[in-house]
Design a protein around this motif. Structure first.
Motif, short mmCIF file in Angstrom:
data_model
loop_
_atom_site.label_atom_id
_atom_site.label_comp_id
_atom_site.label_asym_id
_atom_site.label_seq_id
_atom_site.Cartn_x
_atom_site.Cartn_y
_atom_site.Cartn_z
N LYS A 1 8.05 -5.47 0.76
CA LYS A 1 6.56 -5.28 1.65
C LYS A 1 5.63 -5.33 0.39
O LYS A 1 4.55 -6.57 0.95
CB LYS A 1 6.38 -3.81 1.65
N TRP A 2 5.57 -5.26 -0.79
CA TRP A 2 4.47 -5.57 -1.73
C TRP A 2 4.40 -6.79 -2.54
O TRP A 2 3.56 -7.26 -3.24
CB TRP A 2 4.12 -4.51 -2.51
N ASN A 3 5.91 -7.43 -2.69
CA ASN A 3 6.04 -8.50 -3.59
C ASN A 3 5.92 -8.30 -4.90
O ASN A 3 5.12 -8.94 -5.61
CB ASN A 3 5.25 -9.64 -3.25
N VAL A 4 6.18 -6.82 -5.25
CA VAL A 4 6.01 -6.37 -6.46
C VAL A 4 7.36 -5.95 -7.06
O VAL A 4 8.13 -5.10 -6.30
CB VAL A 4 5.00 -5.28 -6.67
N PRO A 5 7.94 -6.18 -8.11
CA PRO A 5 9.27 -5.89 -8.58
C PRO A 5 9.23 -4.51 -8.88
O PRO A 5 8.26 -3.80 -9.48
CB PRO A 5 9.45 -6.63 -9.84
N PHE A 6 10.24 -3.83 -8.21
CA PHE A 6 10.04 -2.16 -8.43
C PHE A 6 10.12 -1.81 -9.62
O PHE A 6 10.07 -0.51 -9.88
CB PHE A 6 11.18 -1.65 -7.59
N ALA B 1 14.07 2.76 -0.69
CA ALA B 1 12.81 3.04 -0.68
C ALA B 1 12.25 1.73 -1.57
O ALA B 1 11.35 1.11 -1.21
CB ALA B 1 12.20 4.16 -1.24
N ALA B 2 12.85 1.84 -2.85
CA ALA B 2 12.34 0.73 -3.75
C ALA B 2 12.42 -0.67 -3.19
O ALA B 2 11.79 -1.49 -3.62
CB ALA B 2 13.16 1.09 -5.19
N LEU B 3 13.66 -0.96 -2.61
CA LEU B 3 14.04 -2.38 -2.20
C LEU B 3 13.03 -2.66 -0.98
O LEU B 3 12.27 -3.76 -1.00
CB LEU B 3 15.38 -2.45 -1.69
N ARG B 4 12.77 -1.72 -0.05
CA ARG B 4 11.84 -1.74 1.19
C ARG B 4 10.48 -2.34 0.55
O ARG B 4 9.58 -3.28 1.04
CB ARG B 4 11.88 -0.78 2.00
N SER C 1 8.64 8.25 -1.65
CA SER C 1 8.60 6.84 -1.07
C SER C 1 6.91 6.71 -0.91
O SER C 1 6.64 5.64 -1.25
CB SER C 1 9.08 6.97 0.46
N ASP C 2 6.41 7.66 -0.62
CA ASP C 2 4.78 7.50 -0.46
C ASP C 2 4.11 7.41 -1.59
O ASP C 2 3.23 6.69 -1.81
CB ASP C 2 4.25 8.93 0.13
#
Length: 204
Positions: free
Chosen positions: A51-56, A44-47, A120-121
């Motif tokens: 998606k957001w272009n934000v480092p998890f 989920a973190a990698l997806r 994930s949500d």
């Protein structure tokens, strides 16, 4: 119905409730350990990073600070006449400790029926918030400390610098910034080891 039957039924209900509530990771300070233990979180973190272009590392650090990765966490209870439970201090709830009004804004903006008890949500919500903080307050998505201040105080509060007089909040924000950096460094040391290497990696 006998007393023993009532007690047994109550105990069973408690066990079932516990079984349905996911436990937080055993070693939350180590992102490698977290992702090895909870493979679904890793994926989920990698997806969402893509998606957001934000480092998890930033939303994960915010979530850790807010709830300690507990899925059903409430804020402090309030009481009527000092002993009757009467709701909670705020509506903040779940993994992201998001208040009901901003959570509903997120649901409307993303057209989703997301749950604050779903990891994930919740991570998606924090990424949404971080992205909007960049747009509204020009805070880089990589700045864990300032992102947390905006997350805690709200966009309006952040612009008014409501955090400036809250020493405890500044301390917490510095911890979030430091933890985000630690998470990023830890991940760089285990990234290749975490990558799926075939079908059997899903089982073990």
């Amino acid at each position: 119905m006998s007393v023993s039957r009532i007690v047994s039924s109550s105990s069973l209900a408690s066990l079932l409730l516990c079984a349905c509530t996911p436990a937080p990771p055993a070693h939350p300070d180590d992102i490698c350990s977290v992702f090895h233990e909870k493979r679904g979180w890793y994926h989920a973190a990698l997806r969402q990073e893509k998606k957001w272009n934000v480092p998890f590392s930033v939303p994960m650090a915010i979530m850790y600070q807010e709830s300690g990765f507990h899925s059903n966490l409430h804020t402090k209870r309030t009481y009527l006449l000092w002993f009757i439970p009467w709701g909670y201090v705020t509506t903040a709830y779940g993994y992201p400790q998001a208040k009901t009004d901003i959570w509903q804004d997120y649901q409307k903006a993303t057209d989703t029926s997301a749950s604050r008890e779903n990891f994930s949500d919740s991570l998606d919500f924090i990424n949404w918030y971080v992205t909007n903080t960049k747009k509204q307050a020009r805070v880089p998505v990589t700045d864990g400390m300032r992102q947390y201040l905006a997350y805690h105080e709200g966009w309006g509060g952040y612009r008014k610098r409501s955090y400036a007089s809250k020493g405890w909040l500044m301390t917490a924000a510095r911890k979030v910034g430091a933890r985000a950096n630690v998470y990023a460094a830890q991940y760089s040391s285990c990234e290749s080891d975490l990558k799926d290497k075939g079908f059997w990696s899903w089982l073990f």
